[in-house]
Design an enzyme around this catalytic site. Structure first.
Site: not given
Ligand code: AP5
Ligand code: MG
Length: 249
Positions: A19, A94, A166
């Site tokens: 994402k 989410r 992280r």
């Molecule tokens: P990346 O692009 O960073 O992936 P992402 O989908 O953004 O993954 P996140 O780790 O940010 O996911 P998340 O949704 O758990 O985290 P968030 O910050 O929202 O890519 C990941 C890796 O893969 C990178 O190394 C990249 O280089 C590689 N990659 C990308 N595309 C690729 C491809 N096509 N092929 C190969 N490699 C690739 O949430 C964190 C925490 O915050 C949650 O756990 C929760 O506690 C809280 N939170 C956030 N939003 C909410 C919500 N709405 N409600 C409740 N809690 C929430």
């Molecule tokens: Mg992300």
């Protein structure tokens, strides 16, 4: 299609689905801000706000932060002037409760969800990707040791800051985040498919191929003038999208 103000596009997918990697390009194409709930929460944590302190425990163990806290956070952000023409939401909603809260808030402003773009990636690939992710706390560049070797001095090649991970990118926490995703967030897909807004894309291919598929989906939805002139056609393989260039989140 939603025609009014506050027309938002959603980027949905499991942890590590790509994402954040894709959002930068999509927000430039749509000329709307990229708003990631995870980034906003991490910012509160860095600043030590009451919200940041409340969210910390949930985030570090891979659970969702309670709906009430996240909904207020996102609604406040969507009220900022730069989001009135629309926004690209990453990681929100989410839960079904968050999706319903978003629908209600947008409807109040004659807005709504324009499209829900779902990056479909198998669970084992999500885990593999995140176990290898490192980031630079200085300029937010991300690295993935499963894709390319990390700099030998473990410092960011762009700004020299020492690389870190992280707190929720520990392998045991990652597995829990993926479980939480399938349990809590998968039902959100039905919420949008029932409204014919869901566009499922195979996210398990190269970042450039995923980007092309996302832009194709948006192109099919958007009037031509809504797409930035910088990306007039789908033949942009000359602009490399390195998986190590995504944002921190
Ligand atoms: P990346 O692009 O960073 O992936 P992402 O989908 O953004 O993954 P996140 O780790 O940010 O996911 P998340 O949704 O758990 O985290 P968030 O910050 O929202 O890519 C990941 C890796 O893969 C990178 O190394 C990249 O280089 C590689 N990659 C990308 N595309 C690729 C491809 N096509 N092929 C190969 N490699 C690739 O949430 C964190 C925490 O915050 C949650 O756990 C929760 O506690 C809280 N939170 C956030 N939003 C909410 C919500 N709405 N409600 C409740 N809690 C929430
Ligand atoms: Mg992300």
């Amino acid at each position: 299609m939603v025609a009014g103000r506050y027309r938002v596009t959603l980027l949905i997918g499991g942890p590590g689905a790509g994402k954040g990697t894709q959002a930068k390009y999509l927000s430039e194409t749509l000329r709307i801000p990229h708003i990631a709930s995870g980034d906003l929460l991490r910012d509160h944590r860095r600043r030590g706000t009451p919200l940041g302190r409340a969210a910390q425990t949930y985030m570090d163990r891979g659970d969702l932060v309670p709906d009430g806290l996240v909904v207020d956070l996102m609604m406040n952000r969507l009220a900022a002037p730069d989001a009135t023409r629309g926004a690209l939401l990453d990681g929100f909603p989410r839960t079904v409760a968050q999706a319903e809260a978003l629908d209600t808030a947008l409807a109040r402003h004659d807005g709504g969800v324009h499209a829900a773009l779902y990056l479909d990636v198998p669970a084992e690939v999500l885990v593999e990707r995140l176990c290898g992710r490192w980031f630079c706390g200085g300029c937010q560049q991300t690295y993935n040791e499963r894709i390319e070797p990390l700099p030998s001095d473990m410092r960011c090649s762009a700004c020299g800051t020492r690389l870190g991970q992280r707190p929720d990118d520990r392998c045991d926490v990652i597995e829990h985040r993926v479980e939480v995703y399938f349990h809590e967030t998968a039902p959100v897909l039905s919420h949008y498919s029932g409204r014919r807004l869901l566009h499922r894309l195979n996210g398990n291919r190269t970042p450039d191929d995923v980007r092309d598929a996302l832009l194709d989906a948006l192109r099919a939805l958007a009037a031509p003038r809504e797409l930035a002139p910088a990306l007039p056609s789908m033949s942009h393989r000359d602009v490399a999208l390195s998986p190590s260039r995504g944002g921190l989140g």
